[in-house]
Design an enzyme around this catalytic site. Structure first.
Site, PDB file in Angstrom:
ATOM      1  CB  CYS A 150      32.283 -36.085  -5.392  1.00  0.00           C
ATOM      2  SG  CYS A 150      33.224 -35.058  -6.545  1.00  0.00           S
ATOM      3  CG  ASN A 185      33.029 -29.799  -8.113  1.00  0.00           C
ATOM      4  OD1 ASN A 185      33.000 -28.583  -8.283  1.00  0.00           O
ATOM      5  ND2 ASN A 185      32.271 -30.589  -8.826  1.00  0.00           N
ATOM      6  CB  CYS A 209      37.028 -37.664 -10.007  1.00  0.00           C
ATOM      7  SG  CYS A 209      38.801 -37.428  -9.836  1.00  0.00           S
ATOM      8  NE  ARG A 210      34.181 -39.524  -6.053  1.00  0.00           N
ATOM      9  CZ  ARG A 210      34.266 -39.648  -4.738  1.00  0.00           C
ATOM     10  NH1 ARG A 210      33.728 -40.723  -4.156  1.00  0.00           N
ATOM     11  NH2 ARG A 210      34.872 -38.738  -4.008  1.00  0.00           N
ATOM     12  CB  SER A 211      30.327 -34.107  -8.269  1.00  0.00           C
ATOM     13  OG  SER A 211      31.423 -33.237  -8.124  1.00  0.00           O
ATOM     14  CG  ASP A 217      36.978 -42.308  -4.747  1.00  0.00           C
ATOM     15  OD1 ASP A 217      37.406 -41.710  -5.756  1.00  0.00           O
ATOM     16  OD2 ASP A 217      37.210 -41.930  -3.584  1.00  0.00           O
TER      17      ASP A 217
HETATM   18  P1  4NP Z   1      36.354 -36.516  -6.524  1.00  0.00           P
HETATM   19  O1  4NP Z   1      37.811 -37.178  -6.461  1.00  0.00           O
HETATM   20  O2  4NP Z   1      35.902 -36.336  -5.078  1.00  0.00           O
HETATM   21  O3  4NP Z   1      35.544 -37.539  -7.230  1.00  0.00           O
HETATM   22  O4  4NP Z   1      36.500 -35.223  -7.251  1.00  0.00           O
HETATM   23  C1  4NP Z   1      38.800 -36.813  -5.551  1.00  0.00           C
HETATM   24  C2  4NP Z   1      39.464 -35.627  -5.721  1.00  0.00           C
HETATM   25  C3  4NP Z   1      40.485 -35.283  -4.822  1.00  0.00           C
HETATM   26  C4  4NP Z   1      40.804 -36.153  -3.799  1.00  0.00           C
HETATM   27  C5  4NP Z   1      40.112 -37.329  -3.634  1.00  0.00           C
HETATM   28  C6  4NP Z   1      39.088 -37.671  -4.521  1.00  0.00           C
HETATM   29  N1  4NP Z   1      41.860 -35.818  -2.915  1.00  0.00           N
HETATM   30  O5  4NP Z   1      42.154 -36.636  -2.024  1.00  0.00           O
HETATM   31  O6  4NP Z   1      42.469 -34.733  -3.049  1.00  0.00           O
END
Ligand code: 4NP
Length: 149
Positions: free
Chosen positions: A8, A11, A13-15, A123
């Site tokens: 994601c 790295n 939240c989702r992955s 998301d």
């Molecule tokens: P992830 O979530 O891609 O699911 O780990 C996010 C983590 C950080 C950000 C966005 C989504 N960010 O904008 O910093």
């Protein structure tokens, strides 16, 4: 041995949620020896940071075991190393291809492309809704396991 990398943006939240949920499904089927499972980011923003509290809280609530995971960015080498490189959303796929180059071996796809309802994983970054993300991740991981084991 099948090697699966969930990817994601950050790295955190989702992955990592997909990594822990998929590891749990694999463990419950007694297939641990047959898989190597990891997760990575497309961006360098969160490198070294641990799993987001929202994901940790949801995994705890659902009884999904998890280990410490630190965000790392996907590399070209990962393309050689892994058999499946699985993004959470279309934007991840574009960014994965930017880093690894051509997907000559067709290893790259979205998690929910394994289901009958292909779409992006919800998301939670702006919504804070980790329940919806978990439902999507579980649906995708079940479909993935059915497809590849
Ligand atoms: P992830 O979530 O891609 O699911 O780990 C996010 C983590 C950080 C950000 C966005 C989504 N960010 O904008 O910093």
């Amino acid at each position: 041995m099948k090697k699966v990398l969930f990817v994601c943006l950050g790295n955190i939240c989702r992955s990592p949620m997909a990594e822990m949920v998929f590891k749990d499904l694999v463990r419950k089927k007694g297939l641990e020896e047959k898989f190597f499972i990891d997760s990575a980011a497309t961006s360098s923003e969160e490198i070294g940071n641990g799993i987001h509290y929202g994901t940790v809280q949801k995994l705890r609530k659902e009884g999904v075991p998890f280990t410490d995971h630190r965000s790392r960015q996907i590399t070209k080498h990962d393309y050689k190393e892994f058999d499946y490189i699985i993004g959470m959303e279309e934007r991840n796929i574009i960014n994965i291809l930017r880093i690894i180059g051509d997907d000559k071996e067709q290893k790259v796809c979205r998690l929910l492309d394994f289901t009958d309802n292909p779409r992006d994983i919800a998301d939670p970054w702006y919504t804070g809704n980790f329940d919806k993300t978990y439902d999507d991740v579980l649906e995708g991981c079940k479909a993935l396991l059915n497809k590849i084991c």
